[in-house]
Design a protein around this motif. Structure first.
Motif, mmCIF file in Angstrom:
data_model
loop_
_atom_site.group_PDB
_atom_site.id
_atom_site.type_symbol
_atom_site.label_atom_id
_atom_site.label_comp_id
_atom_site.label_asym_id
_atom_site.label_seq_id
_atom_site.Cartn_x
_atom_site.Cartn_y
_atom_site.Cartn_z
ATOM 1 N N UNK A 178 0.807 -1.216 0.000
ATOM 2 C CA UNK A 178 0.000 0.000 0.000
ATOM 3 C C UNK A 178 0.844 1.272 0.000
ATOM 4 N N UNK A 179 2.178 1.144 0.047
ATOM 5 C CA UNK A 179 3.052 2.311 0.109
ATOM 6 C C UNK A 179 3.028 3.086 -1.204
ATOM 7 N N UNK A 180 3.152 4.425 -1.142
ATOM 8 C CA UNK A 180 3.273 5.221 -2.375
ATOM 9 C C UNK A 180 4.456 4.749 -3.217
ATOM 10 N N UNK A 181 4.224 4.622 -4.505
ATOM 11 C CA UNK A 181 5.286 4.216 -5.420
ATOM 12 C C UNK A 181 5.459 2.725 -5.585
ATOM 13 N N UNK A 217 4.908 -7.442 -5.504
ATOM 14 C CA UNK A 217 4.936 -5.980 -5.442
ATOM 15 C C UNK A 217 6.391 -5.536 -5.473
ATOM 16 N N UNK A 218 6.635 -4.368 -6.052
ATOM 17 C CA UNK A 218 8.007 -3.873 -6.165
ATOM 18 C C UNK A 218 8.043 -2.360 -6.055
ATOM 19 N N UNK A 219 9.155 -1.862 -5.519
ATOM 20 C CA UNK A 219 9.397 -0.434 -5.363
ATOM 21 C C UNK A 219 10.845 -0.141 -5.729
ATOM 22 N N UNK A 220 11.072 0.943 -6.456
ATOM 23 C CA UNK A 220 12.434 1.352 -6.733
ATOM 24 C C UNK A 220 12.792 1.339 -8.205
#
Length: 269
Positions: free
Chosen positions: A121-124, A136-139
């Protein structure tokens, strides 16, 4: 365990900054690509809970790094496979007709833990489109890692796990063992003459909710703990206690290569 008992286990609380420092000591560096498997409760008491753990991980790899977590939804699957708990057979057609389709924006994870559920649920943070085996992935590498994931072979050669392998990423185990090491399912695709099974799921196709059947290899994590134990006897794995959690960092490519040989030798015995 009661929260008061958890507090007594630690000399000082885990915080975003202390976790960041300990992640660095474990060997996580700026720019790393890591797939994370975790148990929040394993850390003991954390100031800020799952949110603080996610923030600390992001602080450690930085915007030039990438964090990946499996966000599986085993409940969006054929009810004939359900065991914990099973449902009556006469319910199966009703469930297949009415199960809400997987939606990467709103579908919650199942059995993946509080850190994963907070992370998605984090932005980005972005999420793949597979109805049961999503990630899910971020970065920096998030789009690349999530760019494809076919319905069949969801952990296979065109999956996010394969992209992590290509990027020479790392596996981070936070308070969990190799039985939670999703990357090892990628290695299962190297097993000769692997059995397959028919599966079903609810998804969107041409903007309409449908029940889709497909064929998949039989994934089986029962031997992963033994596999991981053998791997650690001969390969470098960075280890550290963070709070109450035993944490491990290793190269994904090394354990995948080891697992491919180990699994094929096991199946020939």
């Amino acid at each position: 365990m009661k929260e008061a008992d958890v507090i007594k286990q630690l000399h000082s609380p885990n915080t975003r900054s202390s976790l960041h420092e300990n992640f660095q000591k474990l060997g996580i560096e700026k720019g790393m690509v890591i797939i994370v498997h975790s148990s929040l409760s394993a850390f003991g008491w954390v100031c800020g809970g799952a949110i603080a753990v996610v923030q600390a991980l992001m602080d450690t790899v930085g915007s030039e790094g990438t964090i990946v977590m499996p966000t599986q939804t085993a409940d969006i699957s054929d009810p004939s496979e359900w065991q914990m708990p099973p449902v009556p057979k006469e319910w199966w057609p009703i469930i297949r007709e009415h199960m809400p389709a997987y939606d990467p924006q709103i579908t919650p994870t199942r059995g993946m833990g509080k850190i994963v559920e907070a992370f998605r649920t984090f932005p980005g943070v972005k999420r793949s489109s597979h109805p049961t085996y999503s990630f899910a992935a971020w970065g920096k590498e998030a789009d690349n890692i999530l760019s494809e994931q076919p319905l069949e072979e969801g952990f296979g050669p065109s999956s996010p796990l394969a992209k992590l392998y290509e990027l020479d990423g790392h596996i981070l185990l936070l308070g969990v063992g190799h039985d939670s090491n999703t990357s090892l399912h990628f290695a299962e695709h190297a097993i000769l003459n692997r059995d397959k099974v028919k599966k079903g799921t609810a998804l969107f196709e041409n903007n309409e909710r449908v029940w889709k059947t497909y064929e998949e290899i039989v994934y089986d994590s029962d031997c992963f703990a033994a596999l991981g134990e053998d791997f650690e006897k001969t390969h470098a794995v960075k280890k550290a206690a963070i709070g109450s959690a035993e944490c491990k960092l290793m190269k994904q490519r090394l354990i995948i290569n080891f697992a491919r040989e180990w699994l094929n030798n096991k199946d020939r015995l």
